[in-house]
Design a protein around this motif. Structure first.
Motif, PDB file in Angstrom:
ATOM      1  N   ARG A 171       4.135  -2.093  -0.055  1.00  0.00           N
ATOM      2  CA  ARG A 171       5.322  -2.177  -0.272  1.00  0.00           C
ATOM      3  C   ARG A 171       5.924  -1.220  -1.426  1.00  0.00           C
ATOM      4  O   ARG A 171       5.046  -1.478  -1.912  1.00  0.00           O
ATOM      5  CB  ARG A 171       6.147  -3.814  -0.226  1.00  0.00           C
ATOM      6  CG  ARG A 171       7.828  -3.156  -0.037  1.00  0.00           C
ATOM      7  CD  ARG A 171       8.225  -4.934  -0.128  1.00  0.00           C
ATOM      8  NE  ARG A 171       7.980  -5.482   0.671  1.00  0.00           N
ATOM      9  CZ  ARG A 171       8.709  -5.486   2.372  1.00  0.00           C
ATOM     10  NH1 ARG A 171       9.497  -4.825   2.298  1.00  0.00           N
ATOM     11  NH2 ARG A 171       8.423  -6.085   3.087  1.00  0.00           N
ATOM     12  N   CYS A 172       6.489   0.567  -0.832  1.00  0.00           N
ATOM     13  CA  CYS A 172       7.329   0.785  -2.036  1.00  0.00           C
ATOM     14  C   CYS A 172       8.658   1.753  -1.689  1.00  0.00           C
ATOM     15  O   CYS A 172       8.750   1.984  -0.840  1.00  0.00           O
ATOM     16  CB  CYS A 172       5.751   2.225  -1.766  1.00  0.00           C
ATOM     17  SG  CYS A 172       6.564   3.824  -2.659  1.00  0.00           S
ATOM     18  N   LYS A 228       7.550   0.000   3.987  1.00  0.00           N
ATOM     19  CA  LYS A 228       5.949  -0.204   4.240  1.00  0.00           C
ATOM     20  C   LYS A 228       5.317   1.096   4.792  1.00  0.00           C
ATOM     21  O   LYS A 228       6.096   1.594   5.371  1.00  0.00           O
ATOM     22  CB  LYS A 228       5.834  -1.656   5.204  1.00  0.00           C
ATOM     23  CG  LYS A 228       6.321  -2.712   5.045  1.00  0.00           C
ATOM     24  CD  LYS A 228       4.873  -3.285   4.338  1.00  0.00           C
ATOM     25  CE  LYS A 228       5.116  -4.521   4.175  1.00  0.00           C
ATOM     26  NZ  LYS A 228       3.400  -5.576   3.978  1.00  0.00           N
ATOM     27  N   ARG A 229       4.654   1.346   3.567  1.00  0.00           N
ATOM     28  CA  ARG A 229       3.250   1.937   3.859  1.00  0.00           C
ATOM     29  C   ARG A 229       2.432   2.774   3.843  1.00  0.00           C
ATOM     30  O   ARG A 229       1.836   1.875   3.288  1.00  0.00           O
ATOM     31  CB  ARG A 229       4.262   3.342   2.202  1.00  0.00           C
ATOM     32  CG  ARG A 229       5.674   3.955   2.243  1.00  0.00           C
ATOM     33  CD  ARG A 229       5.532   4.658   1.348  1.00  0.00           C
ATOM     34  NE  ARG A 229       7.564   4.919   1.693  1.00  0.00           N
ATOM     35  CZ  ARG A 229       7.755   6.291   1.194  1.00  0.00           C
ATOM     36  NH1 ARG A 229       7.022   7.376   0.702  1.00  0.00           N
ATOM     37  NH2 ARG A 229       9.370   6.330   0.930  1.00  0.00           N
ATOM     38  N   SER A 241      -1.927  -3.852 -11.376  1.00  0.00           N
ATOM     39  CA  SER A 241      -1.546  -3.631  -9.723  1.00  0.00           C
ATOM     40  C   SER A 241      -3.440  -4.567  -8.612  1.00  0.00           C
ATOM     41  O   SER A 241      -2.841  -4.068  -7.658  1.00  0.00           O
ATOM     42  CB  SER A 241      -1.475  -2.049  -9.213  1.00  0.00           C
ATOM     43  OG  SER A 241      -3.148  -1.457  -9.094  1.00  0.00           O
ATOM     44  N   PHE A 295      -0.794  -3.283  -2.919  1.00  0.00           N
ATOM     45  CA  PHE A 295      -1.281  -1.384  -3.786  1.00  0.00           C
ATOM     46  C   PHE A 295      -2.352  -1.331  -4.775  1.00  0.00           C
ATOM     47  O   PHE A 295      -2.613  -1.726  -5.765  1.00  0.00           O
ATOM     48  CB  PHE A 295      -0.402  -0.339  -4.108  1.00  0.00           C
ATOM     49  CG  PHE A 295      -1.100   1.077  -4.235  1.00  0.00           C
ATOM     50  CD1 PHE A 295      -0.821   1.846  -2.956  1.00  0.00           C
ATOM     51  CD2 PHE A 295      -1.859   1.201  -5.303  1.00  0.00           C
ATOM     52  CE1 PHE A 295      -1.447   3.148  -3.136  1.00  0.00           C
ATOM     53  CE2 PHE A 295      -1.774   3.074  -5.151  1.00  0.00           C
ATOM     54  CZ  PHE A 295      -1.550   3.388  -4.239  1.00  0.00           C
ATOM     55  N   PRO A 332      -3.030   6.340  -1.497  1.00  0.00           N
ATOM     56  CA  PRO A 332      -1.745   6.535  -0.927  1.00  0.00           C
ATOM     57  C   PRO A 332      -1.616   7.316   0.546  1.00  0.00           C
ATOM     58  O   PRO A 332      -1.605   8.575   0.276  1.00  0.00           O
ATOM     59  CB  PRO A 332      -0.899   6.571  -1.829  1.00  0.00           C
ATOM     60  CG  PRO A 332      -1.869   7.721  -3.029  1.00  0.00           C
ATOM     61  CD  PRO A 332      -2.872   7.301  -2.944  1.00  0.00           C
TER      62      PRO A 332
END
Length: 167
Positions: free
Chosen positions: A97-98, A102-103, A125, A130, A136
């Motif tokens: 989640r970013c 959701k990525r 983190s 993440f 990413p």
């Protein structure tokens, strides 16, 4: 393998630039109509905010930001200590989640009980989606993403999909 450096690939935030130009036009129109407003502290503050915003936009899209460095010894994410290839068990694709979305990310799975000098951000983190060793994928170009998977394949590191990783 020679040293390879990957950089963040930010999509152009043209809305940000458009908004800056819109605010600049607003300030210019205001000053053309009422030049005395230049002495108003609120307008001076707005002009400085616009200037800082332009500088930040420029730095975001002109200066390269290092994502990872690959070499024979291992991989170094951002500006962290390198993680040895022998300490990586596998990699898995998942989503994190970013900003309310959701990525896609790629998480490197280290060995159990790994002694690694985590920096402050990695420690924060570790318990999130993440993790400390995450790429990413949403912030990488398609060529870099393909090369990342190629490097992992060359090193014999299996890449598991989200469905396979939740065993």
């Amino acid at each position: 393998m020679e040293k390879e450096v990957f950089y963040y690939h930010f999509r152009k935030l043209n809305f940000w630039l458009f908004f800056n130009f819109l605010l600049t036009a607003l300030v210019v129109c205001c000053l053309a109509r009422w030049p005395i407003c230049i002495y108003w502290w609120k307008l001076q503050f707005l002009i400085s905010v616009i200037a800082v915003s332009f500088v930040l936009w420029f730095l975001m899209y002109v200066k390269k930001h290092r994502l990872a460095v690959f070499d024979n010894d291992g991989v170094a994410l951002d500006h962290c200590a390198p993680l040895s290839w022998t300490d990586i068990v596998s990699a898995r694709e998942t989503k994190a989640r970013c900003l309310f979305r959701k990525r896609p990310i790629l998480v490197l799975q280290p060995k159990e009980g790994l002694e690694y000098p985590y920096n402050a951000m990695q420690k924060l983190s570790m318990k999130s989606d993440f993790t400390a060793f995450s790429f990413p994928l949403y912030a990488m170009s398609a060529q870099d993403k393909a090369r990342l998977y190629e490097i992992l394949k060359e090193r014999g590191i299996p890449v598991l999909k989200s469905e396979q990783a939740t065993v």
